[in-house]
Scaffold this motif. Structure first.
Motif, PDB file in Angstrom:
ATOM      1  N   CYS A  63      15.928  59.760  30.873  1.00  0.00           N
ATOM      2  CA  CYS A  63      15.920  58.319  30.598  1.00  0.00           C
ATOM      3  C   CYS A  63      15.357  57.960  29.223  1.00  0.00           C
ATOM      4  O   CYS A  63      15.829  57.007  28.591  1.00  0.00           O
ATOM      5  CB  CYS A  63      15.111  57.591  31.658  1.00  0.00           C
TER       6      CYS A  63
ATOM      7  N   LEU B  86      16.821  51.402  28.853  1.00  0.00           N
ATOM      8  CA  LEU B  86      17.874  50.402  28.670  1.00  0.00           C
ATOM      9  C   LEU B  86      18.239  50.202  27.203  1.00  0.00           C
ATOM     10  O   LEU B  86      19.297  49.644  26.907  1.00  0.00           O
ATOM     11  CB  LEU B  86      17.456  49.075  29.293  1.00  0.00           C
ATOM     12  N   ASP B  87      17.374  50.667  26.299  1.00  0.00           N
ATOM     13  CA  ASP B  87      17.706  50.601  24.875  1.00  0.00           C
ATOM     14  C   ASP B  87      18.898  51.503  24.562  1.00  0.00           C
ATOM     15  O   ASP B  87      19.578  51.313  23.552  1.00  0.00           O
ATOM     16  CB  ASP B  87      16.510  51.024  24.019  1.00  0.00           C
TER      17      ASP B  87
ATOM     18  N   PHE C 259      21.397  52.455  27.101  1.00  0.00           N
ATOM     19  CA  PHE C 259      22.011  52.451  28.427  1.00  0.00           C
ATOM     20  C   PHE C 259      23.160  53.446  28.544  1.00  0.00           C
ATOM     21  O   PHE C 259      23.234  54.207  29.523  1.00  0.00           O
ATOM     22  CB  PHE C 259      22.510  51.044  28.761  1.00  0.00           C
TER      23      PHE C 259
ATOM     24  N   CYS D 151      21.673  55.805  31.192  1.00  0.00           N
ATOM     25  CA  CYS D 151      21.836  55.258  32.545  1.00  0.00           C
ATOM     26  C   CYS D 151      23.281  55.244  33.053  1.00  0.00           C
ATOM     27  O   CYS D 151      23.500  55.192  34.271  1.00  0.00           O
ATOM     28  CB  CYS D 151      21.305  53.824  32.598  1.00  0.00           C
TER      29      CYS D 151
ATOM     30  N   HIS E  43      24.634  54.323  36.737  1.00  0.00           N
ATOM     31  CA  HIS E  43      24.725  52.867  36.892  1.00  0.00           C
ATOM     32  C   HIS E  43      25.922  52.348  36.097  1.00  0.00           C
ATOM     33  O   HIS E  43      25.999  52.539  34.887  1.00  0.00           O
ATOM     34  CB  HIS E  43      23.435  52.202  36.407  1.00  0.00           C
TER      35      HIS E  43
ATOM     36  N   GLU F 173      25.244  47.556  32.999  1.00  0.00           N
ATOM     37  CA  GLU F 173      23.942  47.301  32.376  1.00  0.00           C
ATOM     38  C   GLU F 173      23.391  45.950  32.815  1.00  0.00           C
ATOM     39  O   GLU F 173      22.194  45.800  33.075  1.00  0.00           O
ATOM     40  CB  GLU F 173      24.071  47.346  30.854  1.00  0.00           C
TER      41      GLU F 173
ATOM     42  N   THR G  77      19.875  45.520  34.837  1.00  0.00           N
ATOM     43  CA  THR G  77      18.870  44.694  34.157  1.00  0.00           C
ATOM     44  C   THR G  77      18.411  43.554  35.056  1.00  0.00           C
ATOM     45  O   THR G  77      17.213  43.266  35.161  1.00  0.00           O
ATOM     46  CB  THR G  77      19.434  44.132  32.843  1.00  0.00           C
TER      47      THR G  77
ATOM     48  N   ALA H 124      10.378  50.166  37.219  1.00  0.00           N
ATOM     49  CA  ALA H 124      11.558  51.026  37.082  1.00  0.00           C
ATOM     50  C   ALA H 124      11.315  52.410  37.662  1.00  0.00           C
ATOM     51  O   ALA H 124      12.220  53.008  38.245  1.00  0.00           O
ATOM     52  CB  ALA H 124      11.946  51.141  35.604  1.00  0.00           C
TER      53      ALA H 124
END
Length: 469
Positions: A281, A303-304, A306, A310, A314, A317, A321, A387
């Motif tokens: 991650c 998430l920077d 994604f 991720c 997932h 996004e 989020t 998270a």
């Protein structure tokens, strides 16, 4: 430097401007060029030459300059941590490049030590620099941890670096810190018996983990996992040893402090069960301009990146989020509620002591405060709990609420017995008001710290101790 050397050679050979003299000049210049190139090459880090992409992304953590003043955001923490250095200053972490400078400049590490005082243990350097494992080898673990933080400041030359995670000069993973090796043995996950994925998580976990300094062992760093790594198991360890970090000055509660237990929470998470680790991650694969893949060492938020971190699990996004935001809001609300109840409990205990309460009367209530604050801290001290393992975080905060409610009910009975009808609670709506409530004068601490920086750090410590300041 090269220009100066050429000038010296030209002046020295001016009387010999014959063919012989000219050949001497040419040879001298060639030798100087070779020498200059050799000196320049010697200055290049071997890891930079061997792993240029990883090295450059590691250097890019210098761009991660932003940090939040946690005490300003959540001034209730000041009351809960009264009596400890955490109530003085507490910021969110920056990039790895600032590890040494931030621990040097924070008010938590104080100033020059007065003669005769022991001061802060050098163990505070343990996770900030590869110089710590080096000094541990040179001084022995007892010698290192028994030394003073300030006294070893001049020895610190580098921030978190390749050799903190790898066998120096190679991509092979390593676990150089003794406290981490001992901890993994306790939970039967010895480093050399794990696959590369788990080894990577352990490498991060040698520092992103909760710990304490063993007072009976020269303040050596220890991870309290003898009974396990859950909040309950660690609490059992501390209670069995009758250990506390400090006595709360308001309620007289023997306090426990959790420190960023990311590894513990992750190890019981859905991510861990799926084989998703810190590296998956926070250090996802990246591609250079030539199309070569490498591990991104600019450790950042999942998430920077994604698509790289991720997207394999997932699909949206926006959806993940939204889910994380909702979870974070739930955990934050529970945290603020527990903080409010704990502060009331601390001051209700104070009112009982002031009215003449005894330890036999107070024991149950005080222990409930201790256990409640421990669970609140174990949940909130973990960066990214919402998270990493939101289920565990919510369970901890719910249990913390139950325990502090019990404490307040017990205190209400004691206060009634002592004919106390009113309790004064502090105004902690701002950082300044919370500091005033516990009697801490931040301006004086800053002044003393700045004097220490000017007189000691600026003069004698390495540049790494001043990066970002």
């Amino acid at each position: 430097m090269m220009v100066q050397l050429v000038d010296v050679v030209m002046k020295a050979t001016r009387p010999m401007r014959s063919k012989v003299g000219l050949s001497i000049v040419i040879s001298a210049l060639a030798l100087l060029s070779l020498t200059s190139w050799s000196l320049k090459s010697a200055e290049v880090d071997p890891n930079q030459l061997k792993f240029p992409q990883q090295y450059d992304s590691w250097q890019a953590t210098e761009e991660q300059t932003e940090r939040d003043d946690i005490l300003a955001q959540y001034p209730a923490n000041i009351i809960l941590w009264a009596g400890s250095s955490f109530a003085k200053e507490y910021h969110s972490p920056r990039g790895h490049q600032f590890a040494v400078a931030d621990v040097t400049h924070t008010l938590r590490t104080g100033v020059a030590i007065a003669e005769g005082d022991k001061g802060l243990s050098a163990s505070c350097w343990t996770c900030k620099t590869p110089d710590a494992p080096r000094l541990i080898k040179e001084m022995g673990i007892q010698g290192f941890s028994g030394a003073n933080f300030v006294d070893l400041g001049r020895e610190i030359k580098s921030v978190v670096y390749c050799s903190d995670c790898h066998v120096d000069g190679s991509a092979e993973l390593a676990l150089p810190r003794p406290h981490a090796q001992n901890a993994m043995a306790k939970i039967k996950l010895p480093f050399d018996q794990q696959d590369r994925s788990m080894q990577g998580a352990q490498v991060c976990g040698q520092c992103h983990v909760s710990y304490y300094f063993q007072p009976e062992n020269n303040n050596k760093v220890n991870i309290p996992w003898i009974f396990g790594s859950t909040a309950d198991a660690i609490e059992k360890y501390y209670d069995t040893r009758r250990f506390y970090e400090w006595i709360h000055p308001i309620s007289k509660t023997p306090i426990l402090k959790a420190r960023h237990p990311e590894f513990e929470h992750w190890s019981r998470s859905v991510h861990a069960k799926q084989g998703v680790t810190c590296i998956t991650c926070h250090m996802p694969p990246a591609t250079d301009e030539k199309g070569a893949t490498f591990t991104d060492h600019k450790v950042g938020g999942a998430l920077d990146n994604f698509d790289r971190s991720c997207a394999s699990c997932h699909s949206s996004e926006a959806a993940i989020t939204k889910k994380l935001d909702k979870t974070k809001a739930n955990i934050d609300a529970k945290s603020r509620n527990v903080e409010s109840l704990l502060i009331k409990a601390h001051y209700e205990a104070k009112a009982a002591w002031d009215a003449g309460a005894t330890w036999p009367q107070m024991n149950d209530a005080i222990m409930a405060i201790r256990h409640s604050q421990w669970r609140w801290d174990f949940a909130t001290a973990s960066h990214g709990m919402y998270a990493h393992n939101p289920k565990e975080g919510i369970e901890l905060l719910d249990k913390s609420t139950e325990q502090v409610t019990y404490a307040r009910e017990a205190l209400a009975r004691i206060l009634s017995q002592l004919s106390v009808t009113e309790v004064e609670y502090p105004d902690y709506s701002t950082k300044e008001k919370a500091h005033a409530a516990i009697g801490f004068i931040e301006a004086d601490a800053i002044k003393a710290k700045q004097a220490f920086i000017k007189q000691e750090v600026d003069k004698y410590w390495q540049p790494v101790a001043k990066k970002g300041y």
